[in-house]
Design a protein around this motif. Structure first.
Motif, PDB file in Angstrom:
ATOM      1  N   MET A 101       0.834  -1.179   0.000  1.00 26.19           N
ATOM      2  CA  MET A 101       0.000   0.000   0.000  1.00 26.19           C
ATOM      3  C   MET A 101       0.883   1.248   0.000  1.00 26.19           C
ATOM      4  O   MET A 101       1.926   1.268   0.616  1.00 26.19           O
ATOM      5  CB  MET A 101      -0.898  -0.003   1.227  1.00 26.19           C
ATOM      6  CG  MET A 101      -2.025  -1.002   1.133  1.00 26.19           C
ATOM      7  SD  MET A 101      -3.119  -0.910   2.553  1.00 26.19           S
ATOM      8  CE  MET A 101      -2.155  -1.855   3.722  1.00 26.19           C
ATOM      9  N   ARG A 102       0.374   2.273  -0.654  1.00 30.16           N
ATOM     10  CA  ARG A 102       1.122   3.523  -0.799  1.00 30.16           C
ATOM     11  C   ARG A 102       0.348   4.679  -0.166  1.00 30.16           C
ATOM     12  O   ARG A 102      -0.881   4.668  -0.094  1.00 30.16           O
ATOM     13  CB  ARG A 102       1.356   3.816  -2.274  1.00 30.16           C
ATOM     14  CG  ARG A 102       2.036   2.675  -3.003  1.00 30.16           C
ATOM     15  CD  ARG A 102       3.385   3.078  -3.475  1.00 30.16           C
ATOM     16  NE  ARG A 102       4.068   1.921  -4.056  1.00 30.16           N
ATOM     17  CZ  ARG A 102       5.300   1.600  -3.752  1.00 30.16           C
ATOM     18  NH1 ARG A 102       5.982   2.305  -2.898  1.00 30.16           N
ATOM     19  NH2 ARG A 102       5.865   0.550  -4.302  1.00 30.16           N
ATOM     20  N   LYS A 123       2.504   8.949  -3.680  1.00 27.65           N
ATOM     21  CA  LYS A 123       2.364   7.559  -4.146  1.00 27.65           C
ATOM     22  C   LYS A 123       3.685   6.784  -4.196  1.00 27.65           C
ATOM     23  O   LYS A 123       3.690   5.583  -4.350  1.00 27.65           O
ATOM     24  CB  LYS A 123       1.721   7.531  -5.528  1.00 27.65           C
ATOM     25  CG  LYS A 123       0.409   8.245  -5.620  1.00 27.65           C
ATOM     26  CD  LYS A 123      -0.714   7.461  -4.998  1.00 27.65           C
ATOM     27  CE  LYS A 123      -2.068   8.029  -5.302  1.00 27.65           C
ATOM     28  NZ  LYS A 123      -2.628   8.897  -4.334  1.00 27.65           N
ATOM     29  N   LYS A 169       5.726   3.925   0.601  1.00 27.74           N
ATOM     30  CA  LYS A 169       4.977   2.772   1.086  1.00 27.74           C
ATOM     31  C   LYS A 169       4.524   3.017   2.522  1.00 27.74           C
ATOM     32  O   LYS A 169       5.251   3.613   3.314  1.00 27.74           O
ATOM     33  CB  LYS A 169       5.836   1.511   1.050  1.00 27.74           C
ATOM     34  CG  LYS A 169       6.073   0.972  -0.347  1.00 27.74           C
ATOM     35  CD  LYS A 169       6.793  -0.341  -0.308  1.00 27.74           C
ATOM     36  CE  LYS A 169       5.757  -1.427  -0.119  1.00 27.74           C
ATOM     37  NZ  LYS A 169       6.304  -2.768  -0.219  1.00 27.74           N
ATOM     38  N   TYR A 220      -1.478   1.096   9.187  1.00 29.23           N
ATOM     39  CA  TYR A 220      -0.401   1.330   8.228  1.00 29.23           C
ATOM     40  C   TYR A 220      -0.193   2.834   8.168  1.00 29.23           C
ATOM     41  O   TYR A 220      -1.126   3.578   7.895  1.00 29.23           O
ATOM     42  CB  TYR A 220      -0.768   0.757   6.869  1.00 29.23           C
ATOM     43  CG  TYR A 220      -0.954  -0.732   6.921  1.00 29.23           C
ATOM     44  CD1 TYR A 220       0.142  -1.579   6.775  1.00 29.23           C
ATOM     45  CD2 TYR A 220      -2.194  -1.293   7.161  1.00 29.23           C
ATOM     46  CE1 TYR A 220      -0.014  -2.961   6.854  1.00 29.23           C
ATOM     47  CE2 TYR A 220      -2.357  -2.668   7.247  1.00 29.23           C
ATOM     48  CZ  TYR A 220      -1.265  -3.496   7.090  1.00 29.23           C
ATOM     49  OH  TYR A 220      -1.422  -4.849   7.181  1.00 29.23           O
ATOM     50  N   TRP A 261      -3.656   4.503   7.669  1.00 31.33           N
ATOM     51  CA  TRP A 261      -4.680   3.701   7.001  1.00 31.33           C
ATOM     52  C   TRP A 261      -5.044   2.560   7.946  1.00 31.33           C
ATOM     53  O   TRP A 261      -4.179   1.790   8.362  1.00 31.33           O
ATOM     54  CB  TRP A 261      -4.160   3.135   5.686  1.00 31.33           C
ATOM     55  CG  TRP A 261      -5.109   2.172   5.041  1.00 31.33           C
ATOM     56  CD1 TRP A 261      -4.983   0.815   4.971  1.00 31.33           C
ATOM     57  CD2 TRP A 261      -6.339   2.479   4.385  1.00 31.33           C
ATOM     58  NE1 TRP A 261      -6.052   0.270   4.316  1.00 31.33           N
ATOM     59  CE2 TRP A 261      -6.898   1.273   3.944  1.00 31.33           C
ATOM     60  CE3 TRP A 261      -7.019   3.662   4.130  1.00 31.33           C
ATOM     61  CZ2 TRP A 261      -8.111   1.220   3.258  1.00 31.33           C
ATOM     62  CZ3 TRP A 261      -8.223   3.598   3.449  1.00 31.33           C
ATOM     63  CH2 TRP A 261      -8.746   2.392   3.013  1.00 31.33           C
ATOM     64  N   CYS A 270      -8.654   4.417  -2.738  1.00 32.02           N
ATOM     65  CA  CYS A 270      -8.303   3.535  -1.629  1.00 32.02           C
ATOM     66  C   CYS A 270      -6.906   2.950  -1.858  1.00 32.02           C
ATOM     67  O   CYS A 270      -6.629   2.424  -2.940  1.00 32.02           O
ATOM     68  CB  CYS A 270      -9.327   2.412  -1.535  1.00 32.02           C
ATOM     69  SG  CYS A 270      -8.952   1.145  -0.310  1.00 32.02           S
ATOM     70  N   PRO A 271      -6.038   3.022  -0.851  1.00 32.87           N
ATOM     71  CA  PRO A 271      -4.695   2.455  -1.021  1.00 32.87           C
ATOM     72  C   PRO A 271      -4.697   0.932  -1.065  1.00 32.87           C
ATOM     73  O   PRO A 271      -3.729   0.321  -1.497  1.00 32.87           O
ATOM     74  CB  PRO A 271      -3.938   2.967   0.199  1.00 32.87           C
ATOM     75  CG  PRO A 271      -4.970   3.251   1.209  1.00 32.87           C
ATOM     76  CD  PRO A 271      -6.197   3.654   0.445  1.00 32.87           C
ATOM     77  N   ASP A 272      -5.811   0.326  -0.662  1.00 32.83           N
ATOM     78  CA  ASP A 272      -5.889  -1.127  -0.614  1.00 32.83           C
ATOM     79  C   ASP A 272      -6.489  -1.721  -1.887  1.00 32.83           C
ATOM     80  O   ASP A 272      -5.951  -2.670  -2.445  1.00 32.83           O
ATOM     81  CB  ASP A 272      -6.702  -1.557   0.610  1.00 32.83           C
ATOM     82  CG  ASP A 272      -6.499  -3.006   0.975  1.00 32.83           C
ATOM     83  OD1 ASP A 272      -5.439  -3.570   0.664  1.00 32.83           O
ATOM     84  OD2 ASP A 272      -7.415  -3.584   1.597  1.00 32.83           O
ATOM     85  N   ASP A 273      -7.618  -1.157  -2.362  1.00 36.40           N
ATOM     86  CA  ASP A 273      -8.293  -1.775  -3.510  1.00 36.40           C
ATOM     87  C   ASP A 273      -8.563  -0.835  -4.683  1.00 36.40           C
ATOM     88  O   ASP A 273      -9.127  -1.238  -5.686  1.00 36.40           O
ATOM     89  CB  ASP A 273      -9.598  -2.441  -3.062  1.00 36.40           C
ATOM     90  CG  ASP A 273     -10.618  -1.470  -2.500  1.00 36.40           C
ATOM     91  OD1 ASP A 273     -10.572  -0.269  -2.807  1.00 36.40           O
ATOM     92  OD2 ASP A 273     -11.485  -1.928  -1.711  1.00 36.40           O
ATOM     93  N   TRP A 284      -8.928   6.190   6.046  1.00 33.27           N
ATOM     94  CA  TRP A 284      -7.708   6.981   5.925  1.00 33.27           C
ATOM     95  C   TRP A 284      -7.834   8.187   6.841  1.00 33.27           C
ATOM     96  O   TRP A 284      -8.776   8.957   6.755  1.00 33.27           O
ATOM     97  CB  TRP A 284      -7.545   7.445   4.486  1.00 33.27           C
ATOM     98  CG  TRP A 284      -6.345   8.291   4.250  1.00 33.27           C
ATOM     99  CD1 TRP A 284      -6.300   9.651   4.170  1.00 33.27           C
ATOM    100  CD2 TRP A 284      -5.007   7.842   4.049  1.00 33.27           C
ATOM    101  NE1 TRP A 284      -5.021  10.071   3.932  1.00 33.27           N
ATOM    102  CE2 TRP A 284      -4.196   8.980   3.859  1.00 33.27           C
ATOM    103  CE3 TRP A 284      -4.406   6.580   4.021  1.00 33.27           C
ATOM    104  CZ2 TRP A 284      -2.839   8.909   3.637  1.00 33.27           C
ATOM    105  CZ3 TRP A 284      -3.048   6.509   3.796  1.00 33.27           C
ATOM    106  CH2 TRP A 284      -2.279   7.651   3.608  1.00 33.27           C
TER     107      TRP A 284
END
Length: 127
Positions: free
Chosen positions: A1-2, A7, A10, A22, A31, A66-69, A93
């Motif tokens: 994830m960023r 971006k 990490k 995170y 996050w 979303c940093p996950d999906d 977030w």
């Protein structure tokens, strides 16, 4: 994830405000995946159902993913804390300091177990 702000950075697994999440080591944003949000109930008198019901949707012109999906995040406020949530995965977030602002509104439960130990236990149970 960023990180949503940069971006190229990490997010690292960290104990953020006494909760697992995170975090961006540069901007301090956090996050929290959905199951981590729900786990707040182990250290605070917190209800995920109330959290969802009481938050207020903010209208913004800028959209973040979303940093996950990769789904679009929606912006909310609750107790003067602002945050963005993914409607798909339920992750949240928090910009630097916003999780702290939110948690100040919940009474803490006393516990001798660290947040990372709790998460390790929850992961063991496939929570």
């Amino acid at each position: 994830m960023r990180c949503l702000c940069d971006k190229t950075l990490k997010l690292t697994y960290a104990d953020a405000e006494g909760h697992c999440g995170y975090q961006c080591q540069s901007c301090g944003a956090i996050w929290l995946p959905r199951k981590f949000i729900d786990s707040i109930k182990h250290t605070y008198h917190f209800s995920y159902i109330d959290f969802i019901a009481k938050r207020l949707l903010l209208e913004r012109d800028v959209f973040q993913l979303c940093p996950d999906d990769g789904h679009t995040l929606k912006d909310y406020t609750l107790f003067e804390a602002s945050f963005s949530e993914c409607g798909c995965c339920g992750g949240v977030w928090f910009e630097k300091g916003e999780l702290h602002n939110l948690l100040q509104n919940y009474e803490s439960k006393s516990s001798d177990i660290s947040a990372l130990d709790k998460l390790d236990f929850l992961n063991l149970l496939n929570f």
